[in-house]
Design an enzyme around this catalytic site. Structure first.
Site, PDB file in Angstrom:
ATOM      1  N   ASP A  47      -0.965  -0.858   6.424  1.00  0.00           N
ATOM      2  CA  ASP A  47      -0.930  -0.338   7.791  1.00  0.00           C
ATOM      3  C   ASP A  47      -1.890  -1.062   8.715  1.00  0.00           C
ATOM      4  O   ASP A  47      -1.960  -0.764   9.893  1.00  0.00           O
ATOM      5  CB  ASP A  47      -1.195   1.169   7.813  1.00  0.00           C
ATOM      6  CG  ASP A  47      -2.575   1.535   7.263  1.00  0.00           C
ATOM      7  OD1 ASP A  47      -3.431   0.641   7.155  1.00  0.00           O
ATOM      8  OD2 ASP A  47      -2.786   2.712   6.942  1.00  0.00           O
ATOM      9  N   ASP A  99      -6.387  -1.277   5.182  1.00  0.00           N
ATOM     10  CA  ASP A  99      -6.012  -2.364   4.285  1.00  0.00           C
ATOM     11  C   ASP A  99      -6.430  -3.737   4.795  1.00  0.00           C
ATOM     12  O   ASP A  99      -6.013  -4.754   4.234  1.00  0.00           O
ATOM     13  CB  ASP A  99      -4.489  -2.351   4.078  1.00  0.00           C
ATOM     14  CG  ASP A  99      -3.990  -1.004   3.601  1.00  0.00           C
ATOM     15  OD1 ASP A  99      -4.601  -0.454   2.674  1.00  0.00           O
ATOM     16  OD2 ASP A  99      -3.006  -0.496   4.164  1.00  0.00           O
ATOM     17  N   ASP A 107       0.867  -1.168   0.000  1.00  0.00           N
ATOM     18  CA  ASP A 107       0.000   0.000   0.000  1.00  0.00           C
ATOM     19  C   ASP A 107       0.910   1.227   0.000  1.00  0.00           C
ATOM     20  O   ASP A 107       1.998   1.196   0.575  1.00  0.00           O
ATOM     21  CB  ASP A 107      -0.877  -0.015   1.251  1.00  0.00           C
ATOM     22  CG  ASP A 107      -1.663   1.272   1.403  1.00  0.00           C
ATOM     23  OD1 ASP A 107      -2.424   1.605   0.476  1.00  0.00           O
ATOM     24  OD2 ASP A 107      -1.501   1.941   2.431  1.00  0.00           O
TER      25      ASP A 107
END
Length: 754
Positions: free
Chosen positions: A629, A633, A427
């Site tokens: 994190d 996500d 991400d």
């Protein structure tokens, strides 16, 4: 995802401690016993940790399980929880275990050396009756006192019509001792007392070294348990009261002096200090803490005094969750270990049959004595102890080493899945980047001072709530008063500034080219080109104008972490493809990806669609590790074959990921993958040695090419060797990614031109 065993939702995993196991076949028997009980959906028993896990239905009586295991010859009791704070129990048990074998080593070897010398090196002396009777006198205490644990366990197994490693040892040594005693009483010369005592001496020596090595393997989990503070200073009626940590409750106010450990998780309500969190996260630099900042139990208050409001105690603290995760991983069982368990379950009966066949074959050939020696060698060399230790000791050391480095591996299956990973997906926001907008570029028009450009724009954005505006405001010196302010959604701001010196007010416009055009402000072509160049570098370009003229361009971006490029390079060297997933537009995303060498860009992906993107990669044949994190996500972390979460270990990351990195740096991703691979490779090495050892040694013993004394030494060495091989994982060093250099620094440092 962390618990991938197929059990119904209503089943809950319960952990137990098991007493009485001496080898892998014992663990297999306890596991079968538990799995057969009504209300138990699945069971796992770990020989190295002496712990069991069972998925049981609500209402299933634990006493029933304890009784069933007791009937099988072992003791079962619920495992102490992390909240119990019983760090010393395991250590005391291990010390007692080492002492139990240490005195036997000291007592066994002097008489053993005398018996072996008389039998093998004394020549004609053995023709003297006193020498032969001395052998019996020295061998009897070794056989029945030093070797009592083996004989007692053999008897317990016989009563329950089962067999284990101690059965092999007991039969082998008693056969040698009994044959020699009968031969001595009959006046014969074929004595094998040295075989019985030497086997026992080598075995107790091996058990001692094994106990020491297993203690070192479990050192990490004990170190974690011992990190916690034992007492806390609670503020009550304005006074500090020193109480045991068990008496602290959520909502209490604690006083933490400089140099003291923070007793439990909480939030700072008063004071400021630097807190050393290295014992939990591995991060060497102290972290500044002030009112409103969270603090974690077991970290060290390095400088100022703090008043902390307690937010979690006992099993709910970050330390307790770390320990629970490591214990859960260590108690689990890798799929590759199940093959070893199935073999261990039938191994002992098979070896007894092979030994009987060996003795029978030699006897039919006319060599009764040779048959006895060969059969004893088969019994001793075939001990399955190394098979039972091969996997759990590697897991204990590997997961413990990870915990020391701030890497929590949630389950044993993670180790096996990690070796199949082909693609790592990061991400962007908060993972590859810092997660906060910063001013990165200053492009003034000809004749405009860069500092003036930044100062005017910062003053104009002083009241802005937009992340881009706040980043610009934070970069300026603020030497002007804001006399008027208007935010134009999606375009920028207009402001009236009054310099603090005697000067007229100034109207400032900060925003997009469309905002400036709406105010009749023309943007020169050169300035447009500079704005485009800023955007091509992956930044958000913001135009600044005052007094009706465009004065320059500012670039704002969520900057890359300085180790991002180094981490991507290390992952490439591990043979992995690296992708980035983000909601940014493609041009910005590709510019960021190019700075760190990312192979694939998944851009313009909404938070809710990340899971679908991971699924599409999997459908295309990729085995995916997702790094995020752990908050936004979470669905993608669960969808991925391996979920890696960056965070504190106290939020949704723990629930949604397979690996949680207590530190926020990306180097932990490389360390986690490398450690998991190394641990799995060590498991395969251990199993290869254990299988190969037994496969090669049993035929040699059966045909008489392996002396029973050598067999005893080799069997002891085989168990110690797999533990020592596992302990090599303690030398594993976390990977440190090089910091961004050269062109990559443009993502992390301010770019000025003009």
């Amino acid at each position: 995802m962390a618990e991938r065993t197929a059990t119904a939702p209503e089943h809950r995993w319960t952990e137990f401690e098991v007493e009485g196991m001496t080898c892998g076949s014992c663990a297999a028997r306890v596991e079968r016993t538990l799995a057969r009980q009504p209300g138990v959906a699945a069971a796992e028993v770990n020989f190295a940790t002496a712990r069991a896990r069972a998925a049981i239905e609500p209402g299933t009586a634990v006493e029933t399980l304890e009784a069933a295991v007791r009937k099988a010859g072992y003791e079962l009791r619920p495992a102490a929880t992390v909240a119990d704070g019983d760090a010393g129990h395991a250590a005391d048990h291990e010390v007692a275990e080492r002492r139990r074998w240490a005195w036997r080593v000291v007592a066994a070897w002097p008489p053993t050396l005398v018996v072996v010398w008389l039998a093998m090196f004394s020549g004609e002396l053995m023709h003297e009756p006193w020498a032969r009777w001395l052998q019996l006198a020295l061998a009897a205490p070794v056989q029945f006192v030093i070797g009592w644990p083996f004989l007692a366990e053999m008897a317990r197994r016989a009563v329950r019509l089962s067999a284990n490693m101690d059965t092999l040892i007991g039969i082998g040594t008693l056969a040698a001792f009994g044959y020699s005693t009968v031969e001595l009483l009959a006046g014969g010369m074929e004595l094998y007392f040295e075989v019985a005592v030497a086997i026992i001496a080598f075995l107790v020596l091996g058990r001692y070294f094994e106990a020491r090595a297993k203690s070192r393997a479990g050192q990490a989990i004990r170190a974690l348990l011992e990190l916690g503070a034992k007492q806390a200073r609670v503020l009550r009626d304005g006074a500090e009261v020193l109480v045991p940590i068990e008496a602290v409750r959520v909502g209490d106010l604690l006083r933490v002096r400089p140099g003291e450990k923070i007793p439990t998780d909480g939030v700072v309500v008063e004071g400021a200090s630097a807190v050393d969190e290295s014992m939990l996260t591995g991060e060497s630099m102290p972290i500044e803490k002030g009112p409103g900042d969270p603090v974690t139990g077991a970290t060290l208050n390095a400088s100022g005094a703090l008043t902390v409001e307690v937010t979690a105690v006992g099993a709910d603290t970050a330390l307790a969750q770390m320990v629970a995760l490591v214990q859960r991983a260590q108690a689990g069982k890798a799929p590759v270990q199940r093959l070893a368990d199935r073999i261990s379950a039938v191994f002992v009966p098979a070896v007894i049959l092979v030994a009987l066949a060996t003795f029978t074959a030699w006897s039919l050939a006319g060599d009764l004595t040779g048959g006895l020696v060969a059969a004893v060698a088969v019994l001793i060399i075939a001990c399955p102890c190394a098979l039972g230790l091969a996997t759990p000791t590697a897991i204990m050391v590997g997961t413990g080493r990870g915990a020391e480095a701030g890497i929590l591996i949630k389950s044993v299956e993670v180790l096996e899945r990690t070796r199949r990973i082909t693609t790592v997906v990061f991400d962007k926001t908060g993972t590859l980047t810092r997660g906060a907008m910063e001013l990165t570029d200053v492009e003034p028009a000809p004749g405009v001072d860069p500092d003036e450009l930044v100062g005017v724009a910062a003053a104009a954005e002083a009241d802005s709530e937009h992340p881009v505006g706040r980043a610009i405001a934070a970069a300026g010196p603020g030497r002007m008063d804001l006399a008027g302010f208007e935010a134009v959604p999606g375009k920028g701001v207009r402001a009236v500034l009054r310099p603090r010196e005697a000067a007229p007010a100034r109207t400032v416009v900060v925003g997009s080219a469309g905002l400036l055009a709406g105010d009749g402000i023309a943007v020169p072509q050169k300035l447009r080109a500079r704005a485009q160049a800023v955007e091509e570098r992956g930044r958000t370009a913001v135009l600044v104008a005052w007094d009706g003229e465009a004065r320059g361009v500012l670039g704002v971006a969520d900057t890359l972490k300085p180790d991002a490029a180094g981490v991507v390079g290390q992952l490439h060297r591990l043979g992995l493809q690296v992708a980035m997933i983000t909601g940014d537009n493609r041009r910005t995303a590709e510019a960021i990806a190019a700075q760190v060498g990312i192979d694939r860009v998944l851009a313009e992906v909404l938070p809710g669609d990340k899971q679908a993107e991971i699924a599409r990669l999997q459908a295309a044949g990729h085995v995916v590790a997702m790094v995020g994190d752990g908050v936004n996500d979470a669905p993608a972390l669960v969808q991925a074959d391996l979920g890696v979460a960056l965070g504190t270990g106290t939020d949704v990351a723990i629930e949604s990921s397979d690996i949680t990195l207590m530190r926020g740096d990306l180097g932990g991703v490389v360390t986690a993958i490398a450690l998991a691979r190394r641990t799995y490779r060590t498991i395969l090495q251990n199993l290869g040695w254990a299988f190969g050892y037994n496969t090669a040694a049993i035929p040699l013993a059966a045909v008489g090419l392996l002396n029973p004394i050598i067999a005893g030494a080799a069997m002891a060495f085989s168990s110690v060797s797999v533990v020592m091989n596992s302990l090599r994982l303690r030398r594993f060093r976390p990977h440190r990614a090089p910091q961004a250099v050269g062109a990559d620094e443009r993502a992390a440092t301010l770019h000025r031109a003009g």
